[in-house]
Scaffold this motif. Structure first.
Motif, PDB file in Angstrom:
ATOM      1  N   MET A 142      21.167   6.151 -27.490  1.00  0.00           N
ATOM      2  CA  MET A 142      20.866   7.805 -26.424  1.00  0.00           C
ATOM      3  C   MET A 142      21.572   7.755 -25.490  1.00  0.00           C
ATOM      4  N   GLU A 143      22.432   8.682 -25.103  1.00  0.00           N
ATOM      5  CA  GLU A 143      22.961   8.512 -23.147  1.00  0.00           C
ATOM      6  C   GLU A 143      21.582   8.651 -22.836  1.00  0.00           C
ATOM      7  N   ILE A 144      22.092   8.752 -21.285  1.00  0.00           N
ATOM      8  CA  ILE A 144      20.733   9.283 -20.250  1.00  0.00           C
ATOM      9  C   ILE A 144      20.620  10.392 -20.231  1.00  0.00           C
ATOM     10  N   TYR A 145      21.496  11.333 -20.328  1.00  0.00           N
ATOM     11  CA  TYR A 145      21.389  12.386 -20.325  1.00  0.00           C
ATOM     12  C   TYR A 145      20.428  13.230 -21.096  1.00  0.00           C
ATOM     13  N   GLU A 146      20.879  12.733 -22.227  1.00  0.00           N
ATOM     14  CA  GLU A 146      19.957  13.205 -23.559  1.00  0.00           C
ATOM     15  C   GLU A 146      18.580  12.644 -23.486  1.00  0.00           C
ATOM     16  N   ILE A 147      17.622  11.187 -22.915  1.00  0.00           N
ATOM     17  CA  ILE A 147      16.584  11.237 -22.494  1.00  0.00           C
ATOM     18  C   ILE A 147      15.794  12.204 -21.620  1.00  0.00           C
ATOM     19  N   VAL A 148      16.539  12.394 -20.436  1.00  0.00           N
ATOM     20  CA  VAL A 148      16.546  12.904 -19.251  1.00  0.00           C
ATOM     21  C   VAL A 148      15.761  14.374 -19.875  1.00  0.00           C
ATOM     22  N   CYS A 149      17.132  15.473 -20.046  1.00  0.00           N
ATOM     23  CA  CYS A 149      16.480  16.829 -21.161  1.00  0.00           C
ATOM     24  C   CYS A 149      15.370  16.531 -21.826  1.00  0.00           C
ATOM     25  N   GLY A 150      15.407  16.237 -23.154  1.00  0.00           N
ATOM     26  CA  GLY A 150      13.465  15.171 -23.846  1.00  0.00           C
ATOM     27  C   GLY A 150      12.536  15.219 -22.978  1.00  0.00           C
ATOM     28  N   ALA A 151      13.361  14.958 -21.645  1.00  0.00           N
ATOM     29  CA  ALA A 151      11.610  14.800 -21.572  1.00  0.00           C
ATOM     30  C   ALA A 151      11.260  15.664 -20.400  1.00  0.00           C
ATOM     31  N   ILE A 152      12.447  16.473 -20.371  1.00  0.00           N
ATOM     32  CA  ILE A 152      11.446  17.561 -19.403  1.00  0.00           C
ATOM     33  C   ILE A 152      11.560  18.700 -20.042  1.00  0.00           C
ATOM     34  N   VAL A 153      11.972  18.670 -21.714  1.00  0.00           N
ATOM     35  CA  VAL A 153      11.457  19.757 -23.072  1.00  0.00           C
ATOM     36  C   VAL A 153       9.978  19.680 -23.413  1.00  0.00           C
ATOM     37  N   LEU A 154       9.828  17.987 -23.586  1.00  0.00           N
ATOM     38  CA  LEU A 154       8.593  17.976 -23.661  1.00  0.00           C
ATOM     39  C   LEU A 154       7.616  17.852 -22.824  1.00  0.00           C
ATOM     40  N   LEU A 155       7.678  17.461 -21.003  1.00  0.00           N
ATOM     41  CA  LEU A 155       6.545  18.180 -20.400  1.00  0.00           C
ATOM     42  C   LEU A 155       6.532  20.038 -20.552  1.00  0.00           C
ATOM     43  N   ALA A 156       7.713  20.383 -20.660  1.00  0.00           N
ATOM     44  CA  ALA A 156       7.842  21.963 -20.796  1.00  0.00           C
ATOM     45  C   ALA A 156       6.753  22.687 -21.682  1.00  0.00           C
ATOM     46  N   CYS A 157       7.171  22.015 -22.617  1.00  0.00           N
ATOM     47  CA  CYS A 157       6.151  22.278 -24.111  1.00  0.00           C
ATOM     48  C   CYS A 157       4.959  22.241 -23.797  1.00  0.00           C
ATOM     49  N   ILE A 158       4.461  21.640 -23.429  1.00  0.00           N
ATOM     50  CA  ILE A 158       3.235  20.705 -23.509  1.00  0.00           C
ATOM     51  C   ILE A 158       2.271  20.935 -22.010  1.00  0.00           C
ATOM     52  N   LEU A 159       3.098  21.922 -21.175  1.00  0.00           N
ATOM     53  CA  LEU A 159       2.775  23.381 -19.939  1.00  0.00           C
ATOM     54  C   LEU A 159       2.790  23.996 -20.403  1.00  0.00           C
ATOM     55  N   ILE A 160       3.456  24.850 -21.560  1.00  0.00           N
ATOM     56  CA  ILE A 160       3.309  26.254 -22.227  1.00  0.00           C
ATOM     57  C   ILE A 160       2.016  25.921 -23.018  1.00  0.00           C
ATOM     58  N   VAL A 161       1.795  25.092 -23.414  1.00  0.00           N
ATOM     59  CA  VAL A 161       0.709  25.015 -24.449  1.00  0.00           C
ATOM     60  C   VAL A 161      -0.730  25.023 -23.495  1.00  0.00           C
ATOM     61  N   ILE A 162      -0.173  24.664 -22.762  1.00  0.00           N
ATOM     62  CA  ILE A 162      -1.786  24.243 -21.405  1.00  0.00           C
ATOM     63  C   ILE A 162      -2.225  26.160 -21.030  1.00  0.00           C
ATOM     64  N   LEU A 163      -0.873  26.871 -20.118  1.00  0.00           N
ATOM     65  CA  LEU A 163      -0.714  27.596 -19.909  1.00  0.00           C
ATOM     66  C   LEU A 163      -1.589  28.465 -20.819  1.00  0.00           C
ATOM     67  N   CYS A 164      -1.094  28.469 -21.973  1.00  0.00           N
ATOM     68  CA  CYS A 164      -1.703  29.884 -22.978  1.00  0.00           C
ATOM     69  C   CYS A 164      -2.711  29.618 -23.637  1.00  0.00           C
ATOM     70  N   MET A 165      -3.567  28.641 -23.701  1.00  0.00           N
ATOM     71  CA  MET A 165      -4.614  28.102 -22.987  1.00  0.00           C
ATOM     72  C   MET A 165      -5.642  28.398 -22.227  1.00  0.00           C
ATOM     73  N   MET A 166      -5.334  28.118 -21.254  1.00  0.00           N
ATOM     74  CA  MET A 166      -5.835  29.102 -20.416  1.00  0.00           C
ATOM     75  C   MET A 166      -5.841  30.863 -20.251  1.00  0.00           C
ATOM     76  N   GLN A 167      -4.589  31.136 -20.811  1.00  0.00           N
ATOM     77  CA  GLN A 167      -5.207  32.760 -20.135  1.00  0.00           C
ATOM     78  C   GLN A 167      -6.349  32.954 -21.102  1.00  0.00           C
ATOM     79  N   ASP A 168      -6.480  34.490 -20.470  1.00  0.00           N
ATOM     80  CA  ASP A 168      -7.144  35.039 -22.130  1.00  0.00           C
ATOM     81  C   ASP A 168      -7.528  35.854 -23.177  1.00  0.00           C
ATOM     82  N   GLN A 169      -8.298  36.543 -24.228  1.00  0.00           N
ATOM     83  CA  GLN A 169      -8.087  37.015 -24.838  1.00  0.00           C
ATOM     84  C   GLN A 169      -7.994  38.124 -24.249  1.00  0.00           C
ATOM     85  N   LYS A 170      -6.879  39.424 -24.624  1.00  0.00           N
ATOM     86  CA  LYS A 170      -7.354  40.724 -23.875  1.00  0.00           C
ATOM     87  C   LYS A 170      -8.060  41.359 -25.353  1.00  0.00           C
ATOM     88  N   GLN A 171      -9.361  41.667 -24.927  1.00  0.00           N
ATOM     89  CA  GLN A 171     -10.552  42.412 -26.252  1.00  0.00           C
ATOM     90  C   GLN A 171      -9.903  43.603 -26.380  1.00  0.00           C
TER      91      GLN A 171
END
Length: 89
Positions: free
Chosen positions: A1-30
């Protein structure tokens, strides 16, 4: 694997984890159910009038922006990085 693939993969993984956390922090619309859709469901409260200043709106904007960044990184990873790798060979 090239260094570009590793860096992009790490960025995508962190962004996906952050999106899941942010979605769980939001209130449900009642108030967004079938009854409010049929009956109008208008609520003229202070919080409804000032909903652009709430924590939920900030979380929604942050989630949207991180999703856009994730999509751009994925496109770059699948389109631009292979071009760079082919040029360097």
């Amino acid at each position: 694997m090239e260094i570009y693939e590793i860096v992009c993969g790490a960025i995508v993984l962190l962004a996906c984890i952050l999106i899941v956390i942010l979605c769980m922090m939001q209130d449900q619309k009642q108030d967004q159910n079938m009854t409010s859709a049929l009956g109008g469901g208008s609520n003229d409260s202070f919080y409804k009038n000032n909903e652009n200043n709430t924590r939920d709106v900030a979380l929604q904007k942050l989630t949207r922006n991180i999703g856009i960044i994730t999509m751009l990184v994925l496109l770059a990873m699948n389109i631009i990085v292979p071009l760079i790798i082919n040029i360097s060979k």
